[in-house]
Motif scaffolding. Sequence first.
Motif, PDB file in Angstrom:
ATOM      1  N   PHE A  12       0.814  -1.215   0.000  1.00 28.86           N
ATOM      2  CA  PHE A  12       0.000   0.000   0.000  1.00 28.86           C
ATOM      3  C   PHE A  12       0.848   1.265   0.000  1.00 28.86           C
ATOM      4  N   PHE A  13       2.103   1.164   0.458  1.00 27.13           N
ATOM      5  CA  PHE A  13       2.992   2.328   0.534  1.00 27.13           C
ATOM      6  C   PHE A  13       3.283   2.899  -0.857  1.00 27.13           C
ATOM      7  N   HIS A  14       3.024   2.130  -1.887  1.00 32.68           N
ATOM      8  CA  HIS A  14       3.303   2.547  -3.260  1.00 32.68           C
ATOM      9  C   HIS A  14       2.034   2.977  -3.992  1.00 32.68           C
ATOM     10  N   TYR A  15       0.941   3.075  -3.259  1.00 30.55           N
ATOM     11  CA  TYR A  15      -0.349   3.403  -3.845  1.00 30.55           C
ATOM     12  C   TYR A  15      -0.721   4.828  -3.401  1.00 30.55           C
ATOM     13  N   PRO A  16      -0.665   5.811  -4.310  1.00 31.21           N
ATOM     14  CA  PRO A  16      -0.852   7.222  -3.941  1.00 31.21           C
ATOM     15  C   PRO A  16      -2.057   7.545  -3.058  1.00 31.21           C
ATOM     16  N   PRO A  17      -3.244   6.926  -3.262  1.00 33.23           N
ATOM     17  CA  PRO A  17      -4.375   7.307  -2.416  1.00 33.23           C
ATOM     18  C   PRO A  17      -4.138   7.083  -0.912  1.00 33.23           C
ATOM     19  N   TYR A  18      -3.253   6.182  -0.554  1.00 35.46           N
ATOM     20  CA  TYR A  18      -3.010   5.945   0.868  1.00 35.46           C
ATOM     21  C   TYR A  18      -2.241   7.084   1.530  1.00 35.46           C
ATOM     22  N   PHE A  19      -1.768   8.039   0.737  1.00 36.07           N
ATOM     23  CA  PHE A  19      -1.095   9.213   1.288  1.00 36.07           C
ATOM     24  C   PHE A  19      -2.051  10.392   1.441  1.00 36.07           C
ATOM     25  N   THR A  20      -3.319  10.150   1.164  1.00 33.42           N
ATOM     26  CA  THR A  20      -4.366  11.159   1.331  1.00 33.42           C
ATOM     27  C   THR A  20      -5.443  10.553   2.221  1.00 33.42           C
ATOM     28  N   LEU A  21      -5.857  11.294   3.253  1.00 26.23           N
ATOM     29  CA  LEU A  21      -6.926  10.777   4.113  1.00 26.23           C
ATOM     30  C   LEU A  21      -8.168  10.508   3.270  1.00 26.23           C
ATOM     31  N   GLN A  22      -8.671   9.315   3.364  1.00 27.43           N
ATOM     32  CA  GLN A  22      -9.813   8.906   2.547  1.00 27.43           C
ATOM     33  C   GLN A  22     -11.121   9.416   3.144  1.00 27.43           C
ATOM     34  N   PRO A  23     -12.023   9.922   2.303  1.00 26.92           N
ATOM     35  CA  PRO A  23     -13.274  10.505   2.800  1.00 26.92           C
ATOM     36  C   PRO A  23     -14.327   9.462   3.206  1.00 26.92           C
ATOM     37  N   VAL A  24     -14.296   8.278   2.607  1.00 25.46           N
ATOM     38  CA  VAL A  24     -15.286   7.247   2.924  1.00 25.46           C
ATOM     39  C   VAL A  24     -14.853   6.552   4.216  1.00 25.46           C
ATOM     40  N   ARG A  25     -15.761   6.496   5.190  1.00 22.09           N
ATOM     41  CA  ARG A  25     -15.432   6.004   6.529  1.00 22.09           C
ATOM     42  C   ARG A  25     -14.771   4.629   6.512  1.00 22.09           C
ATOM     43  N   GLU A  26     -15.351   3.663   5.807  1.00 25.68           N
ATOM     44  CA  GLU A  26     -14.807   2.300   5.804  1.00 25.68           C
ATOM     45  C   GLU A  26     -13.406   2.265   5.205  1.00 25.68           C
ATOM     46  N   THR A  27     -13.216   3.017   4.149  1.00 26.21           N
ATOM     47  CA  THR A  27     -11.902   3.074   3.493  1.00 26.21           C
ATOM     48  C   THR A  27     -10.889   3.740   4.415  1.00 26.21           C
ATOM     49  N   ARG A  28     -11.308   4.820   5.083  1.00 24.37           N
ATOM     50  CA  ARG A  28     -10.408   5.518   6.005  1.00 24.37           C
ATOM     51  C   ARG A  28     -10.021   4.604   7.166  1.00 24.37           C
ATOM     52  N   GLU A  29     -10.969   3.839   7.699  1.00 26.42           N
ATOM     53  CA  GLU A  29     -10.660   2.923   8.800  1.00 26.42           C
ATOM     54  C   GLU A  29      -9.617   1.890   8.383  1.00 26.42           C
ATOM     55  N   LYS A  30      -9.769   1.356   7.168  1.00 28.84           N
ATOM     56  CA  LYS A  30      -8.782   0.404   6.657  1.00 28.84           C
ATOM     57  C   LYS A  30      -7.427   1.089   6.484  1.00 28.84           C
ATOM     58  N   GLN A  31      -7.450   2.302   5.941  1.00 24.42           N
ATOM     59  CA  GLN A  31      -6.222   3.078   5.743  1.00 24.42           C
ATOM     60  C   GLN A  31      -5.517   3.327   7.078  1.00 24.42           C
ATOM     61  N   ILE A  32      -6.271   3.760   8.066  1.00 25.81           N
ATOM     62  CA  ILE A  32      -5.697   4.040   9.386  1.00 25.81           C
ATOM     63  C   ILE A  32      -5.102   2.770   9.990  1.00 25.81           C
ATOM     64  N   GLN A  33      -5.806   1.655   9.870  1.00 23.67           N
ATOM     65  CA  GLN A  33      -5.296   0.389  10.400  1.00 23.67           C
ATOM     66  C   GLN A  33      -3.973   0.007   9.740  1.00 23.67           C
ATOM     67  N   LEU A  34      -3.888   0.138   8.440  1.00 25.36           N
ATOM     68  CA  LEU A  34      -2.653  -0.192   7.721  1.00 25.36           C
ATOM     69  C   LEU A  34      -1.500   0.712   8.163  1.00 25.36           C
ATOM     70  N   TRP A  35      -1.775   1.996   8.295  1.00 22.66           N
ATOM     71  CA  TRP A  35      -0.734   2.931   8.724  1.00 22.66           C
ATOM     72  C   TRP A  35      -0.307   2.671  10.170  1.00 22.66           C
ATOM     73  N   LYS A  36      -1.247   2.349  11.049  1.00 22.44           N
ATOM     74  CA  LYS A  36      -0.885   2.048  12.445  1.00 22.44           C
ATOM     75  C   LYS A  36       0.077   0.866  12.486  1.00 22.44           C
TER      76      LYS A  36
END
Length: 179
Positions: A12-36
């Motif tokens: 995911f570190f190579h996927y540009p959208p993961y460097f922008t906070l995602q507006p959709v709640r479910e997507t953001r939760e997944k993003q936050i979990q991956l970053w944590k």
Amino acid sequence: MQKLGEFKLPNFFHYPPYFTLQPVRETREKQIQLWKELIIDFCRTQKVFVIGLEEHFPLFSNPAIERSLSHEAREAFLSALVSDGRAEWMDKDHRKCLILWHRIQDWADLIVNFVKEYGLDDSVMTVEEIRSGTESRGTELHGVDRTVLVRALKLLEHKGKLAIFKGTSADDEGVKFSL
């Protein structure tokens, strides 16, 4: 898979959208979990204990895809770690974050195991010897952040497993183990 030194970065570190906070709640939760998970794993393997929100931190940008996390995203990911008990803000302005890849109780358990394994019960060591002495070399305690170590030692003192003796300076604070 790209590396940061010897550290292998997740896909995911190579996927540009993961460097922008995602507006959709479910997507953001997944993003936050991956970053944590990434932040904890990186800090553990690289022995990083403090992340400055406004300082350079290698995970917060990926030059290969020309992306960096915004201040808001950095704070969101670190705040999520704080909520999980895996980090603590070190100041009221949320500029520095203490990363706890082991919770304080887990650090205390590591100290107890270290003392038992090396037969240090009823012995005295300085806090600095625990952090950087020959006995701790090769253990997770070697190089541990002083703040984290002292908090774990105070927890053990509260449980009656050791006594902390104040020295003339922070460098010569002593610990007498009594497991």
